[in-house]
Design a protein around this motif. Structure first.
Motif, PDB file in Angstrom:
ATOM      1  N   ARG A   1      28.517 -99.866  25.280  1.00  0.00           N
ATOM      2  CA  ARG A   1      28.181 -98.775  24.361  1.00  0.00           C
ATOM      3  C   ARG A   1      26.906 -98.091  24.840  1.00  0.00           C
ATOM      4  O   ARG A   1      25.862 -98.714  24.974  1.00  0.00           O
TER       5      ARG A   1
ATOM      6  N   LEU B   1      31.039 -92.787  25.358  1.00  0.00           N
ATOM      7  CA  LEU B   1      31.085 -92.036  24.100  1.00  0.00           C
ATOM      8  C   LEU B   1      32.523 -91.664  23.742  1.00  0.00           C
ATOM      9  O   LEU B   1      32.923 -91.734  22.574  1.00  0.00           O
ATOM     10  N   PHE B   2      33.290 -91.267  24.747  1.00  0.00           N
ATOM     11  CA  PHE B   2      34.697 -90.939  24.493  1.00  0.00           C
ATOM     12  C   PHE B   2      35.449 -92.181  24.024  1.00  0.00           C
ATOM     13  O   PHE B   2      36.241 -92.121  23.078  1.00  0.00           O
TER      14      PHE B   2
ATOM     15  N   GLN C   1      34.281 -94.715  22.469  1.00  0.00           N
ATOM     16  CA  GLN C   1      33.843 -95.146  21.141  1.00  0.00           C
ATOM     17  C   GLN C   1      34.508 -94.352  20.014  1.00  0.00           C
ATOM     18  O   GLN C   1      34.391 -94.725  18.842  1.00  0.00           O
ATOM     19  N   ARG C   2      35.187 -93.292  20.372  1.00  0.00           N
ATOM     20  CA  ARG C   2      35.909 -92.523  19.359  1.00  0.00           C
ATOM     21  C   ARG C   2      37.236 -93.176  18.987  1.00  0.00           C
ATOM     22  O   ARG C   2      37.901 -92.736  18.056  1.00  0.00           O
ATOM     23  N   PHE C   3      37.607 -94.214  19.726  1.00  0.00           N
ATOM     24  CA  PHE C   3      38.910 -94.852  19.520  1.00  0.00           C
ATOM     25  C   PHE C   3      38.721 -96.343  19.268  1.00  0.00           C
ATOM     26  O   PHE C   3      37.655 -96.906  19.506  1.00  0.00           O
ATOM     27  N   ARG C   4      39.762 -96.963  18.798  1.00  0.00           N
ATOM     28  CA  ARG C   4      39.733 -98.396  18.516  1.00  0.00           C
ATOM     29  C   ARG C   4      40.059 -99.160  19.806  1.00  0.00           C
ATOM     30  O   ARG C   4      41.234 -99.406  20.122  1.00  0.00           O
TER      31      ARG C   4
ATOM     32  N   ARG D   1      36.391-100.325  26.743  1.00  0.00           N
ATOM     33  CA  ARG D   1      35.279 -99.368  26.811  1.00  0.00           C
ATOM     34  C   ARG D   1      34.615 -99.427  28.179  1.00  0.00           C
ATOM     35  O   ARG D   1      34.216 -98.401  28.745  1.00  0.00           O
TER      36      ARG D   1
END
Length: 588
Positions: free
Chosen positions: A113, A152-153, A155-158, A164
């Motif tokens: 992250r 960042l992209f 982190q927009r998804f599960r 990640r």
């Protein structure tokens, strides 16, 4: 009812599943984002260079060596250092350093992250640093920036932390490819330095992102090699040995540079001033170096091309080797923002160019060989170093020479340095990283290899009272499989179960068959990989896993936590025990 054994494991060479395709599809976006981020970073660097050295608002390419500012050459880097210190103090201290250690730390310890603040401030701070004369390249910052965009992209998804990581590294590789036009080297950098694994789940998405960035590069930055070189190579039979000798030399150079860097960093830590002021103090040395030779300022991409073209006088090459090394080490040790690839290319290229004055062939070839070696020795990435050098120049026929240099430099580096220039910074924060990839010994063995065969069991007809007495007087283990009259698994009973029965006044005439349950009881088969059994123990908290025959459902063995350590012991024995092996049996 007897416990139903788990479905037979689908054993395969790799652990890929359909989520790999999902990540590959997401890597299309990440690759394009990394390419755009690289383009934006180069424009920011050009803008900062024009503002600091020419007083104009422009994003056109500008070379610091063309500026005539007199003694202001000392002041301009200091102003840049002050701005970076302020951004790090009041923005994010993650912008300090050259980017790759920070990316590694986020991958291994931060669940991959990265924050939006880093994605914004890192390229701005790096542009200010390089544009004001900082002796850095754009590759470290774009690796951090591209990685931040990928993170960042993601982190927009599960997604899991491992997924990640894949997109973070995909963004980093895409950014590096867009700047240098080196897709193979970017993939190898991911494998050797960033991913800490080699799995289809990570390799395929990184490949996709890198290829997308390579496709976008002609539209955003330009086509062709960044440092084109077209020269005749010396005879390989004699040149390979010379390349290896040069690799040893630049491997020693890389070792010296790494040691000096962290000694200088230690000196900055002893200063009685806040770290916010360190970049400005280091920039004084950068400015003084610029007074000696302006070639040491900025990213120095033009200088790299000149080294390859043999376009610099010998005294300038010597000055580069000495002065560039000093200003780079001091600036990087001060904690400012910048990359390491371009400075290493200059320092390794300068050493190679000087050696090329003595040896056969065009000196630019030996500058190229020196570049490959120093990247390998400093970053502990021999394949990346060898491929990067030929990709960035387009001189692919020089690959045998770069491999010889990179391999020799790598051998010197790993023998003389405990850590690379990248991992030393992380180790100083109390986190040791082991950069050797080996197959997990638990994935090489199956349950049949380590299980205790024909284990002791308890009959389902045994009463709770008898079980209490058994655990009090005779039991050698903390838990036992409970079986029916045909040896089929009914469940597992443990010492803690018996204690619970005593506390709850359980009727002592209840049978174990009535008390145990197979609902949550994990079981293995003889073919189950030991690693999967270890996962069962971790997830269930049950320390002993029964092994059953899938046809008869009879208990044929049991695997405990202690048994799992046997796999580790066998691996250690194979690594450390040395014996003289005779020829095959029956041989005379």
């Amino acid at each position: 009812m007897p416990a139903t054994p788990a479905a037979a494991p689908k054993l395969a060479d790799h652990s890929a599943d359909r989520r790999m395709l999902l990540l590959a599809a997401m890597a299309l976006v990440v690759g394009a984002g990394g390419a755009v981020g690289a383009w934006a970073l180069l424009k920011l660097i050009a803008l900062a260079t024009n503002l600091f050295w020419f007083g104009r608002f422009s994003t056109a390419h500008a070379a610091i060596t063309d500026a005539s500012v007199g003694l202001a050459v000392v002041a301009i880097p200091v102003v840049g250092g002050l701005l970076i210190g302020l951004m790090a103090r009041f923005g994010s201290d993650k912008i300090r350093g050259h980017g790759i250690p920070e990316a590694i730390e986020a991958i291994l310890y931060g669940q991959s992250r990265l924050s939006p603040k880093v994605a914004i401030l890192k390229p701005i701070s790096s542009a200010i640093s390089i544009g004001s004369g900082g002796p850095f390249g754009a590759e470290g910052p774009i690796i951090m920036t591209g990685g931040a965009l990928g993170s960042l992209f993601a982190q927009r998804f599960r997604l899991s932390a491992a997924e990640r990581k894949t997109l973070l590294v995909a963004g980093a590789g895409a950014g590096m490819t867009a700047i240098f036009g080196t897709p193979l080297a970017a993939i190898l950098l991911a494998l050797e330095v960033l991913l800490f694994e080699w799995k289809p789940r990570s390799f395929v998405p990184v490949l996709v992102a890198v290829l997308v960035a390579m496709g976008c590069r002609p539209l955003l930055i330009g086509a062709g090699p960044m440092f084109p070189l077209a020269v005749a190579l010396p005879d390989l039979e004699s040149a390979l040995g010379i390349a290896a000798v040069l690799g040893v030399a630049v491997g020693l150079e890389a070792t010296l540079l790494s040691n000096l860097l962290y000694r200088i960093e230690d000196l900055f830590h002893r200063l009685p001033v806040h770290w916010m002021w360190w970049p400005a103090l280091g920039a004084i040395v950068v400015g003084l170096g610029g007074l000696i030779d302006a070639h040491v300022l900025g990213a120095g991409y033009g200088t790299i091309q000149a080294l390859l073209d043999n376009g610099l006088a010998t005294r300038v090459v010597v000055a580069l080797l000495l002065v560039k090394g000093v200003v780079w080490l001091v600036a990087l040790g001060s904690g400012t923002s910048g990359g390491i690839l371009a400075p290493l290319l200059i320092l390794g290229g300068a050493a190679g160019a000087l050696a090329g004055q003595l040896w056969l062939g065009h000196p630019g070839v030996w500058a190229l060989v020196g570049m490959a070696g120093i990247l390998s020795g400093a970053m502990r990435a021999p394949l990346t170093g060898a491929l990067f050098a030929v990709e960035v120049t387009g001189l692919f026929e020089a690959l045998p020479l770069t491999v010889a240099s990179a391999g020799a430099a790598y051998a010197v580096s790993v023998l003389l340095m405990r850590r690379s220039i990248l991992t030393e910074k992380i180790a100083r924060r109390g986190r040791h990283i082991r950069q050797e990839y080996v197959v997990d010994p638990m994935d090489l063995m199956q349950a049949r290899d380590l299980m205790t065969a024909d284990p002791a069991t308890l009959p389902g007809t045994m009463t709770a009272g008898d079980a209490l007495r058994y655990f009090a007087d005779e039991a050698r283990h903390r838990s036992y499989p409970v079986v029916d009259g045909e040896g089929r698994l009914l469940g597992l009973v443990s010492r803690s179960d018996a204690l619970d029965w005593r506390v709850s006044d359980m009727p002592t005439d209840s049978s174990l068959a009535d008390l145990v349950s197979d609902a949550a009881q994990p079981v293995a088969q003889a073919e189950t990989p030991v690693g999967q059994v270890a996962d069962m123990i971790v997830e269930s908290g049950i320390g002993r896993i029964p092994v059953v025959d899938p046809a008869t459902r009879r208990v044929i063995g049991i695997l405990s936590r202690h048994d799992l350590l046997k796999a580790r012991r066998a691996h250690r024995r194979a690594e450390t025990e040395r014996t003289r092996t005779a020829g095959p049996a029956g041989e005379g």
